[in-house]
Design a protein around this motif. Structure first.
Motif, PDB file in Angstrom:
ATOM      1  N   LEU B  25       0.798  -1.136  -0.077  1.00  0.00           N
ATOM      2  CA  LEU B  25      -0.134  -0.141   0.049  1.00  0.00           C
ATOM      3  C   LEU B  25       0.946   1.459  -0.106  1.00  0.00           C
ATOM      4  O   LEU B  25       0.659   2.017  -0.709  1.00  0.00           O
ATOM      5  CB  LEU B  25      -0.869  -0.271   1.162  1.00  0.00           C
ATOM      6  N   LEU B  26       2.108   1.287   0.842  1.00  0.00           N
ATOM      7  CA  LEU B  26       2.779   2.123   0.881  1.00  0.00           C
ATOM      8  C   LEU B  26       3.473   2.440  -0.592  1.00  0.00           C
ATOM      9  O   LEU B  26       3.579   3.989  -1.111  1.00  0.00           O
ATOM     10  CB  LEU B  26       3.802   2.133   1.772  1.00  0.00           C
ATOM     11  N   SER B  27       3.837   1.471  -1.160  1.00  0.00           N
ATOM     12  CA  SER B  27       4.646   1.689  -2.594  1.00  0.00           C
ATOM     13  C   SER B  27       3.413   2.082  -3.524  1.00  0.00           C
ATOM     14  O   SER B  27       3.756   3.055  -4.475  1.00  0.00           O
ATOM     15  CB  SER B  27       5.318   0.472  -3.012  1.00  0.00           C
ATOM     16  N   VAL B  32       1.475   6.799  -6.850  1.00  0.00           N
ATOM     17  CA  VAL B  32       0.562   8.109  -7.018  1.00  0.00           C
ATOM     18  C   VAL B  32       1.087   9.385  -7.051  1.00  0.00           C
ATOM     19  O   VAL B  32       0.813  10.181  -7.775  1.00  0.00           O
ATOM     20  CB  VAL B  32      -0.674   8.179  -5.934  1.00  0.00           C
ATOM     21  N   THR B  33       2.128   9.590  -6.108  1.00  0.00           N
ATOM     22  CA  THR B  33       2.695  10.913  -6.024  1.00  0.00           C
ATOM     23  C   THR B  33       3.871  10.868  -7.329  1.00  0.00           C
ATOM     24  O   THR B  33       4.249  12.043  -7.700  1.00  0.00           O
ATOM     25  CB  THR B  33       3.789  10.886  -4.848  1.00  0.00           C
ATOM     26  N   LEU B  34       3.984   9.788  -8.162  1.00  0.00           N
ATOM     27  CA  LEU B  34       4.734   9.682  -9.159  1.00  0.00           C
ATOM     28  C   LEU B  34       3.715  10.120 -10.401  1.00  0.00           C
ATOM     29  O   LEU B  34       4.261   9.876 -11.743  1.00  0.00           O
ATOM     30  CB  LEU B  34       5.695   8.534  -9.182  1.00  0.00           C
ATOM     31  N   ASP B  35       2.551   9.956 -10.045  1.00  0.00           N
ATOM     32  CA  ASP B  35       1.502  10.482 -11.178  1.00  0.00           C
ATOM     33  C   ASP B  35       1.224   8.978 -11.992  1.00  0.00           C
ATOM     34  O   ASP B  35       0.849   9.118 -13.069  1.00  0.00           O
ATOM     35  CB  ASP B  35       1.906  11.385 -12.229  1.00  0.00           C
ATOM     36  N   ALA B  36       1.702   8.066 -11.562  1.00  0.00           N
ATOM     37  CA  ALA B  36       1.386   6.571 -12.358  1.00  0.00           C
ATOM     38  C   ALA B  36       0.202   5.878 -11.627  1.00  0.00           C
ATOM     39  O   ALA B  36       0.390   5.222 -10.958  1.00  0.00           O
ATOM     40  CB  ALA B  36       2.684   5.532 -12.101  1.00  0.00           C
ATOM     41  N   VAL B  37      -1.000   6.489 -11.945  1.00  0.00           N
ATOM     42  CA  VAL B  37      -2.161   5.882 -10.986  1.00  0.00           C
ATOM     43  C   VAL B  37      -2.427   4.496 -11.588  1.00  0.00           C
ATOM     44  O   VAL B  37      -2.995   3.879 -10.547  1.00  0.00           O
ATOM     45  CB  VAL B  37      -3.241   7.183 -11.403  1.00  0.00           C
ATOM     46  N   ASP B  38      -2.326   4.423 -12.600  1.00  0.00           N
ATOM     47  CA  ASP B  38      -2.543   3.191 -13.240  1.00  0.00           C
ATOM     48  C   ASP B  38      -1.597   1.976 -12.388  1.00  0.00           C
ATOM     49  O   ASP B  38      -2.083   0.923 -11.963  1.00  0.00           O
ATOM     50  CB  ASP B  38      -2.541   2.662 -14.525  1.00  0.00           C
ATOM     51  N   VAL B  39      -0.379   2.221 -12.368  1.00  0.00           N
ATOM     52  CA  VAL B  39       0.297   1.218 -11.724  1.00  0.00           C
ATOM     53  C   VAL B  39      -0.011   1.150 -10.228  1.00  0.00           C
ATOM     54  O   VAL B  39      -0.066   0.061  -9.697  1.00  0.00           O
ATOM     55  CB  VAL B  39       1.810   1.894 -11.916  1.00  0.00           C
ATOM     56  N   ALA B  40      -0.224   2.359  -9.779  1.00  0.00           N
ATOM     57  CA  ALA B  40      -0.645   2.390  -8.261  1.00  0.00           C
ATOM     58  C   ALA B  40      -1.804   1.608  -8.004  1.00  0.00           C
ATOM     59  O   ALA B  40      -1.947   0.737  -6.815  1.00  0.00           O
ATOM     60  CB  ALA B  40      -0.959   3.913  -7.799  1.00  0.00           C
ATOM     61  N   PHE B  41      -2.757   1.814  -8.990  1.00  0.00           N
ATOM     62  CA  PHE B  41      -4.097   0.656  -8.656  1.00  0.00           C
ATOM     63  C   PHE B  41      -3.788  -0.599  -8.774  1.00  0.00           C
ATOM     64  O   PHE B  41      -4.043  -1.189  -7.792  1.00  0.00           O
ATOM     65  CB  PHE B  41      -5.015   1.195 -10.203  1.00  0.00           C
ATOM     66  N   GLU B  43      -0.901  -1.971  -7.964  1.00  0.00           N
ATOM     67  CA  GLU B  43      -0.161  -2.616  -6.876  1.00  0.00           C
ATOM     68  C   GLU B  43      -0.796  -2.557  -5.687  1.00  0.00           C
ATOM     69  O   GLU B  43      -0.817  -3.565  -5.032  1.00  0.00           O
ATOM     70  CB  GLU B  43       0.939  -1.309  -6.515  1.00  0.00           C
ATOM     71  N   ALA B  44      -1.960  -1.711  -5.352  1.00  0.00           N
ATOM     72  CA  ALA B  44      -2.847  -1.754  -4.376  1.00  0.00           C
ATOM     73  C   ALA B  44      -3.710  -2.823  -4.425  1.00  0.00           C
ATOM     74  O   ALA B  44      -4.147  -3.715  -3.373  1.00  0.00           O
ATOM     75  CB  ALA B  44      -3.463  -0.406  -4.124  1.00  0.00           C
ATOM     76  N   ALA B  45      -4.319  -3.199  -5.635  1.00  0.00           N
ATOM     77  CA  ALA B  45      -5.228  -4.355  -5.699  1.00  0.00           C
ATOM     78  C   ALA B  45      -4.392  -5.724  -5.590  1.00  0.00           C
ATOM     79  O   ALA B  45      -4.738  -6.592  -4.894  1.00  0.00           O
ATOM     80  CB  ALA B  45      -5.830  -4.135  -7.058  1.00  0.00           C
ATOM     81  N   VAL B  46      -3.353  -5.761  -6.140  1.00  0.00           N
ATOM     82  CA  VAL B  46      -2.688  -7.257  -6.402  1.00  0.00           C
ATOM     83  C   VAL B  46      -1.674  -7.211  -5.189  1.00  0.00           C
ATOM     84  O   VAL B  46      -1.789  -8.252  -4.445  1.00  0.00           O
ATOM     85  CB  VAL B  46      -1.631  -7.189  -7.636  1.00  0.00           C
ATOM     86  N   GLY B  47      -0.822  -6.328  -4.803  1.00  0.00           N
ATOM     87  CA  GLY B  47      -0.011  -6.423  -3.631  1.00  0.00           C
ATOM     88  C   GLY B  47      -0.695  -6.322  -2.524  1.00  0.00           C
ATOM     89  O   GLY B  47      -0.302  -7.288  -1.723  1.00  0.00           O
ATOM     90  N   GLY B  48      -1.437  -5.335  -2.293  1.00  0.00           N
ATOM     91  CA  GLY B  48      -2.116  -5.327  -1.043  1.00  0.00           C
ATOM     92  C   GLY B  48      -3.036  -6.214  -0.955  1.00  0.00           C
ATOM     93  O   GLY B  48      -3.330  -6.779   0.303  1.00  0.00           O
ATOM     94  N   GLY B  49      -3.733  -6.699  -1.648  1.00  0.00           N
ATOM     95  CA  GLY B  49      -5.072  -7.275  -1.622  1.00  0.00           C
ATOM     96  C   GLY B  49      -4.719  -8.990  -1.620  1.00  0.00           C
ATOM     97  O   GLY B  49      -4.647  -9.573  -0.817  1.00  0.00           O
ATOM     98  N   ILE B  50      -4.649  -9.350  -3.221  1.00  0.00           N
ATOM     99  CA  ILE B  50      -4.474 -10.644  -3.620  1.00  0.00           C
ATOM    100  C   ILE B  50      -3.286 -11.328  -2.909  1.00  0.00           C
ATOM    101  O   ILE B  50      -3.433 -12.465  -2.175  1.00  0.00           O
ATOM    102  CB  ILE B  50      -4.399 -10.893  -4.936  1.00  0.00           C
ATOM    103  N   SER B  51      -2.169 -10.838  -3.050  1.00  0.00           N
ATOM    104  CA  SER B  51      -0.732 -11.458  -2.332  1.00  0.00           C
ATOM    105  C   SER B  51      -0.917 -11.720  -1.154  1.00  0.00           C
ATOM    106  O   SER B  51      -0.706 -12.682  -0.593  1.00  0.00           O
ATOM    107  CB  SER B  51       0.303 -10.373  -2.755  1.00  0.00           C
TER     108      SER B  51
END
Lengths: 146, 176
Positions: B25-27, B32-41, B43-51
């Motif tokens: 979630l932190l990454s 998001v701060t790097l303006d890569a919203v799709d990647v952040a999305f 990361e949050a769904a796969v890294g924070g959720g499923i993994s």
């Protein structure tokens, strides 16, 4: 599993919203962040959450393993099928202009929609089937162990 | 950083799974701060959720506490430090963050940005590039996800089915 009342009620409320959000991410991916991969994962999370809070048996009644396994392949088929269709109609592989020859821009919209749907279906099904595979081997843990 | 150290130090694998979810979630926030919203999305769904869920599922299959390491930690530490130093040395040559004259912004990026509004007509350029200009790549990615799913299914559920078939053969032999 008659306890965890709050978890069960909240889950029932949330699962529908998670699925709606997944569909939004899927079909609004042209306009906002998101697309097939993200939507697929979110959709899978809805099923996995239901399976975690209730039981694998109950989620498998809704989304049986044989259907999941078929959907894993169906998504890739939709994607590749779009490409093969455009090839058959005389365009390059995955040239979405083939889907609407008079108006190539609309064809692009249709193509992206189809392809993203394929990605979404495959990702959902793969995530859910991996979860099923893990959970299917797990002996039930009693709450005291945690 | 604190999170990563906590992941390394903690012995309880349950806490490690939770901490790595928090790390994802932190990454995602970093993206998001790097303006890569799709990647952040993602990361949050796969890294924070499923993994995290899959890690927990794995924990349920194995043990919940890490065994004490039997070998000395100095060789791995040395490798990590050397690799990290090499990576940091590499970043010294990188252009400044948001520099418009960076090579990334000179290559195909401007071309896509200029062409996609009238060729694709989709406001989200990331989607246009992923699904249309880079359609082959995305199909390859889908195939990779497909293959990964098949692999996990074969590894985790094939064994059980074979055992059941063995059982049924034995049953039949007993019947005969």
């Amino acid at each position: 599993m008659r306890h965890h009342l709050i978890l069960r009620v909240i889950t029932k409320l949330l699962v529908g919203m998670i699925m709606l959000f997944a569909l939004y991410v899927q079909f609004h991916g042209d306009y906002s962040p998101g697309g097939g991969f993200q939507a697929g994962v979110i959709m899978a999370v809805a099923f996995i959450l239901y399976g975690l809070v209730f039981s694998v048996g109950q989620v498998q009644q809704v989304f049986p393993p044989w259907l999941v396994h078929k959907l894993v392949a169906l998504g890739v088929l939709i994607y590749a099928g779009t490409g093969v269709y455009s090839m058959l109609t005389g365009y390059a592989f995955l040239d979405y202009g083939a889907l609407s020859p008079d108006h190539p821009e609309h064809g692009q919209h249709w193509g992206i929609l189809l392809v993203e749907a394929g990605v979404g279906i495959t990702v959902t099904a793969v995530m859910v089937s991996i979860h099923y595979a893990f959970v299917g081997r797990t002996p039930m843990i009693s709450d005291e162990e945690w | 950083m604190v999170n990563a150290i906590a992941v390394v130090r903690t012995r309880s694998l349950f806490a490690v799974a939770m901490l790595s979810g928090a790390f994802s979630l932190l990454s995602a926030l970093l993206f998001v701060t790097l303006d890569a919203v799709d990647v952040a999305f993602t990361e949050a769904a796969v890294g924070g959720g499923i993994s995290t869920v899959l890690l927990l599922g794995t924990l349920a299959l194995t043990t919940r506490f890490e065994r004490h390491a039997e070998h000395s930690p100095f060789l791995p530490l040395f490798v990590v430090i050397v690799t990290g130093a090499a990576i940091i040395y590499g970043t010294l040559d990188m252009p400044n963050f948001g520099d418009p004259s960076a090579p990334v912004h000179q290559h195909v990026g401007p071309d896509y940005l200029a062409r996609s509004p009238h060729e694709i007509g989709v406001p989200n350029v990331v989607t246009a590039i992923l699904a249309s200009y880079r359609g082959y790549d995305t199909m390859g990615e889908t195939a990779v996800v497909f293959a990964a799913g098949i692999g996990v299914m074969v590894l985790l559920s094939g064994l059980r089915r074979r055992r059941r078939r063995d059982g049924s053969i034995e049953d039949r032999e007993e019947d005969g």
